[in-house]
Write a protein that holds these residues in place. Structure first.
Motif, PDB file in Angstrom:
ATOM      1  N   GLY A   1     -31.778  -7.072   7.879  1.00  0.00           N
ATOM      2  CA  GLY A   1     -31.816  -5.695   8.353  1.00  0.00           C
ATOM      3  C   GLY A   1     -30.434  -5.114   8.586  1.00  0.00           C
ATOM      4  N   LYS A   2     -30.336  -4.256   9.581  1.00  0.00           N
ATOM      5  CA  LYS A   2     -29.080  -3.587   9.928  1.00  0.00           C
ATOM      6  C   LYS A   2     -28.308  -4.476  10.891  1.00  0.00           C
ATOM      7  N   ASN A   3     -27.168  -4.970  10.460  1.00  0.00           N
ATOM      8  CA  ASN A   3     -26.388  -5.918  11.252  1.00  0.00           C
ATOM      9  C   ASN A   3     -25.539  -5.189  12.293  1.00  0.00           C
ATOM     10  N   ARG A   4     -26.214  -4.463  13.161  1.00  0.00           N
ATOM     11  CA  ARG A   4     -25.542  -3.734  14.234  1.00  0.00           C
ATOM     12  C   ARG A   4     -26.481  -3.652  15.432  1.00  0.00           C
ATOM     13  N   PHE A   5     -25.927  -3.770  16.639  1.00  0.00           N
ATOM     14  CA  PHE A   5     -26.747  -3.558  17.819  1.00  0.00           C
ATOM     15  C   PHE A   5     -25.895  -2.959  18.928  1.00  0.00           C
ATOM     16  N   GLY A   6     -26.562  -2.443  19.930  1.00  0.00           N
ATOM     17  CA  GLY A   6     -25.897  -1.861  21.091  1.00  0.00           C
ATOM     18  C   GLY A   6     -26.911  -1.166  21.956  1.00  0.00           C
ATOM     19  N   VAL A   7     -26.676  -1.145  23.264  1.00  0.00           N
ATOM     20  CA  VAL A   7     -27.664  -0.604  24.192  1.00  0.00           C
ATOM     21  C   VAL A   7     -27.764   0.920  24.115  1.00  0.00           C
ATOM     22  N   ILE A   8     -26.750   1.575  23.558  1.00  0.00           N
ATOM     23  CA  ILE A   8     -26.786   3.023  23.331  1.00  0.00           C
ATOM     24  C   ILE A   8     -26.870   3.214  21.812  1.00  0.00           C
ATOM     25  N   PRO A   9     -28.074   3.387  21.242  1.00  0.00           N
ATOM     26  CA  PRO A   9     -28.256   3.339  19.788  1.00  0.00           C
ATOM     27  C   PRO A   9     -27.278   4.177  18.964  1.00  0.00           C
ATOM     28  N   PRO A  10     -26.966   5.436  19.333  1.00  0.00           N
ATOM     29  CA  PRO A  10     -26.053   6.203  18.478  1.00  0.00           C
ATOM     30  C   PRO A  10     -24.646   5.616  18.391  1.00  0.00           C
ATOM     31  N   LEU A  11     -24.280   4.781  19.355  1.00  0.00           N
ATOM     32  CA  LEU A  11     -22.945   4.194  19.370  1.00  0.00           C
ATOM     33  C   LEU A  11     -22.967   2.697  19.090  1.00  0.00           C
ATOM     34  N   ALA A  12     -24.105   2.186  18.632  1.00  0.00           N
ATOM     35  CA  ALA A  12     -24.224   0.753  18.346  1.00  0.00           C
ATOM     36  C   ALA A  12     -23.199   0.341  17.298  1.00  0.00           C
ATOM     37  N   ASP A  13     -22.438  -0.714  17.588  1.00  0.00           N
ATOM     38  CA  ASP A  13     -21.337  -1.084  16.700  1.00  0.00           C
ATOM     39  C   ASP A  13     -21.102  -2.588  16.587  1.00  0.00           C
ATOM     40  N   GLN A  14     -21.915  -3.396  17.255  1.00  0.00           N
ATOM     41  CA  GLN A  14     -21.651  -4.834  17.294  1.00  0.00           C
ATOM     42  C   GLN A  14     -22.531  -5.586  16.308  1.00  0.00           C
ATOM     43  N   PRO A  15     -21.942  -6.396  15.438  1.00  0.00           N
ATOM     44  CA  PRO A  15     -22.757  -7.187  14.514  1.00  0.00           C
ATOM     45  C   PRO A  15     -23.309  -8.433  15.195  1.00  0.00           C
ATOM     46  N   ALA A  16     -24.491  -8.861  14.779  1.00  0.00           N
ATOM     47  CA  ALA A  16     -25.031 -10.119  15.290  1.00  0.00           C
ATOM     48  C   ALA A  16     -24.182 -11.284  14.810  1.00  0.00           C
ATOM     49  N   LEU A  17     -23.744 -11.225  13.549  1.00  0.00           N
ATOM     50  CA  LEU A  17     -22.781 -12.156  12.981  1.00  0.00           C
ATOM     51  C   LEU A  17     -21.703 -11.333  12.283  1.00  0.00           C
ATOM     52  N   ALA A  18     -20.455 -11.622  12.579  1.00  0.00           N
ATOM     53  CA  ALA A  18     -19.362 -10.802  12.059  1.00  0.00           C
ATOM     54  C   ALA A  18     -19.324 -10.823  10.540  1.00  0.00           C
ATOM     55  N   GLU A  19     -18.837  -9.724   9.985  1.00  0.00           N
ATOM     56  CA  GLU A  19     -18.723  -9.579   8.534  1.00  0.00           C
ATOM     57  C   GLU A  19     -17.269  -9.344   8.150  1.00  0.00           C
ATOM     58  N   GLY A  20     -16.556 -10.401   7.785  1.00  0.00           N
ATOM     59  CA  GLY A  20     -15.203 -10.261   7.275  1.00  0.00           C
ATOM     60  C   GLY A  20     -14.116 -10.115   8.318  1.00  0.00           C
ATOM     61  N   THR A  21     -14.451  -9.577   9.489  1.00  0.00           N
ATOM     62  CA  THR A  21     -13.467  -9.362  10.549  1.00  0.00           C
ATOM     63  C   THR A  21     -14.075  -9.723  11.893  1.00  0.00           C
ATOM     64  N   VAL A  22     -13.294 -10.413  12.728  1.00  0.00           N
ATOM     65  CA  VAL A  22     -13.711 -10.650  14.118  1.00  0.00           C
ATOM     66  C   VAL A  22     -12.825  -9.811  15.031  1.00  0.00           C
ATOM     67  N   ARG A  23     -13.399  -9.357  16.142  1.00  0.00           N
ATOM     68  CA  ARG A  23     -12.693  -8.437  17.019  1.00  0.00           C
ATOM     69  C   ARG A  23     -12.550  -8.954  18.453  1.00  0.00           C
ATOM     70  N   TYR A  24     -13.019 -10.168  18.714  1.00  0.00           N
ATOM     71  CA  TYR A  24     -12.738 -10.781  20.013  1.00  0.00           C
ATOM     72  C   TYR A  24     -12.811 -12.294  19.895  1.00  0.00           C
ATOM     73  N   LEU A  25     -12.103 -12.969  20.764  1.00  0.00           N
ATOM     74  CA  LEU A  25     -12.079 -14.423  20.791  1.00  0.00           C
ATOM     75  C   LEU A  25     -13.477 -14.941  21.135  1.00  0.00           C
ATOM     76  N   GLY A  26     -14.055 -15.721  20.227  1.00  0.00           N
ATOM     77  CA  GLY A  26     -15.386 -16.256  20.468  1.00  0.00           C
ATOM     78  C   GLY A  26     -16.486 -15.533  19.730  1.00  0.00           C
ATOM     79  N   GLU A  27     -16.154 -14.533  18.922  1.00  0.00           N
ATOM     80  CA  GLU A  27     -17.199 -13.819  18.175  1.00  0.00           C
ATOM     81  C   GLU A  27     -17.840 -14.753  17.146  1.00  0.00           C
TER      82      GLU A  27
END
Length: 342
Positions: free
Chosen positions: A83-109
């Motif tokens: 499906g759509k590899n994005r989630f977030g508690v505020i749907p219009p601003l959802a931006d977090q992937p369940a599994l990163a795609e090509g880039t990680v943006r925090y330690l431990g992603e």
């Protein structure tokens, strides 16, 4: 009187000040309460995440099929998400992937999952997992300004959202105030440090995905998990287990889409329990902030004006940042009537 359920019941008009038995007290005392790691069959497959050792980096996989074959496990990546590899508690601003795609943006992603029997997964050495990292510049506390590395193409200056409240003319009112106080405050980020780390188990019941997990938001979990796994909402059932602490951090997704994906792909029950290290790295945190406030009062001590500015760090992804942005400017002036406020 004691009701049939064991609750202490009081007649109308006689309940204030009386003790009530906690409905969850007995299972906690006798040890029968079931938390996220207590549900599901003993032979459920175990899921572990491969996580980023960098704060910000690009990555590329090597020969996953060969490594998985030698290791005796199943490897899942973002490419396996239907499906759509994005989630977030505020749907219009959802931006977090369940599994990163090509880039990680925090330690431990999380970038990949390894799935298999517990006796294989638990001792598995992930240091040889076939992945190549390309570290990128990062900022931990000061992520704004032209020199800061950009995390999202659609967020210039790494700004997610602004909140604003405005009434009256605070500049004039502060200049005319009999008394003025001004201060700057800084708070650090806070790890919620609940006793129970993130945990859960998932399995298929016919064409319905069932997930038992520690959560504070089962409906939001259902909606985001269904979107990630390309399932109708009615085909995802989230069953909240007892939560060994949450304090707001278990309002976000954690294990739900990961064990759900594993259960769908393998056709077997799959469970996941984060280590304490994993939870500290991968879970959301309470937002750090820098705040400046200037308050004016008249000679009688009544508040006449306030100017407030706050900057909050919601991390690499939105999470509850939009809620902070809308609540802080409303609450910052406290319960006082403040006719001139920004």
């Amino acid at each position: 009187v004691m009701g049939v359920s064991g609750r202490t019941e009081r007649a109308n008009g006689h309940a204030v000040g009386m003790s009530l038995r906690r409905i969850d007290g007995q299972p906690k005392v006798d040890g029968s309460e079931r938390f996220g790691a207590d549900v599901g069959p003993a032979d459920a497959l175990l899921v572990r995440a491969v996580r980023a050792p960098h704060f910000h980096a690009g990555f590329a996989f090597g020969d996953l099929a060969d490594w998985a074959s030698v290791s005796g496990v199943r490897v899942l990546t973002a490419a396996d998400i239907p499906g759509k590899n994005r989630f977030g508690v505020i749907p219009p601003l959802a931006d977090q992937p369940a599994l990163a795609e090509g880039t990680v943006r925090y330690l431990g992603e999380a970038v990949a999952l390894v799935v298999g029997p517990a006796d294989v997964i638990e001792p598995l050495d992930l240091s040889g997992f076939p992945i190549t990292w390309t570290p990128k510049p990062h900022a931990i506390t000061e992520a704004d300004g032209p020199a800061a590395p950009s995390l999202h193409e659609n967020r210039p200056g790494n700004e997610l959202i602004k909140g604003r409240v405005a009434t009256g003319d605070p500049e004039t009112a502060l200049a005319e105030a009999a008394f003025v106080a001004e201060a700057t405050f800084q708070t650090s980020y806070v790890e919620h440090a609940y006793i129970e780390p993130e945990a859960g188990v998932a399995w298929m019941e016919g064409d319905t995905l069932v997930i038992h997990a520690c959560t504070q938001a089962p409906v939001m979990d259902r909606d985001d998990t269904a979107s990630i796994l390309d399932l109708p909402k009615e085909k995802v059932r989230i069953v909240p287990t007892a939560a060994g602490g949450g304090f707001g951090a278990k309002l976000d997704l954690s294990v739900q889409p990961l064990i759900g994906l594993a259960a769908m792909v393998t056709g077997q029950p799959c469970r996941m329990v984060w280590t304490r290290n994993e939870s500290m790295r991968a879970s959301t945190k309470r937002h750090p902030g820098t705040m400046t406030a200037k308050i004016g009062a008249d000679a009688e001590g009544r508040v006449t004006a306030m100017a407030f500015d706050g900057d909050f760090n919601t991390g690499a992804y939105a999470s509850w940042g939009p809620t902070v942005a809308t609540r802080v400017p409303v609450h910052a002036c406290g319960p006082y009537r403040t006719p001139n406020y920004r």
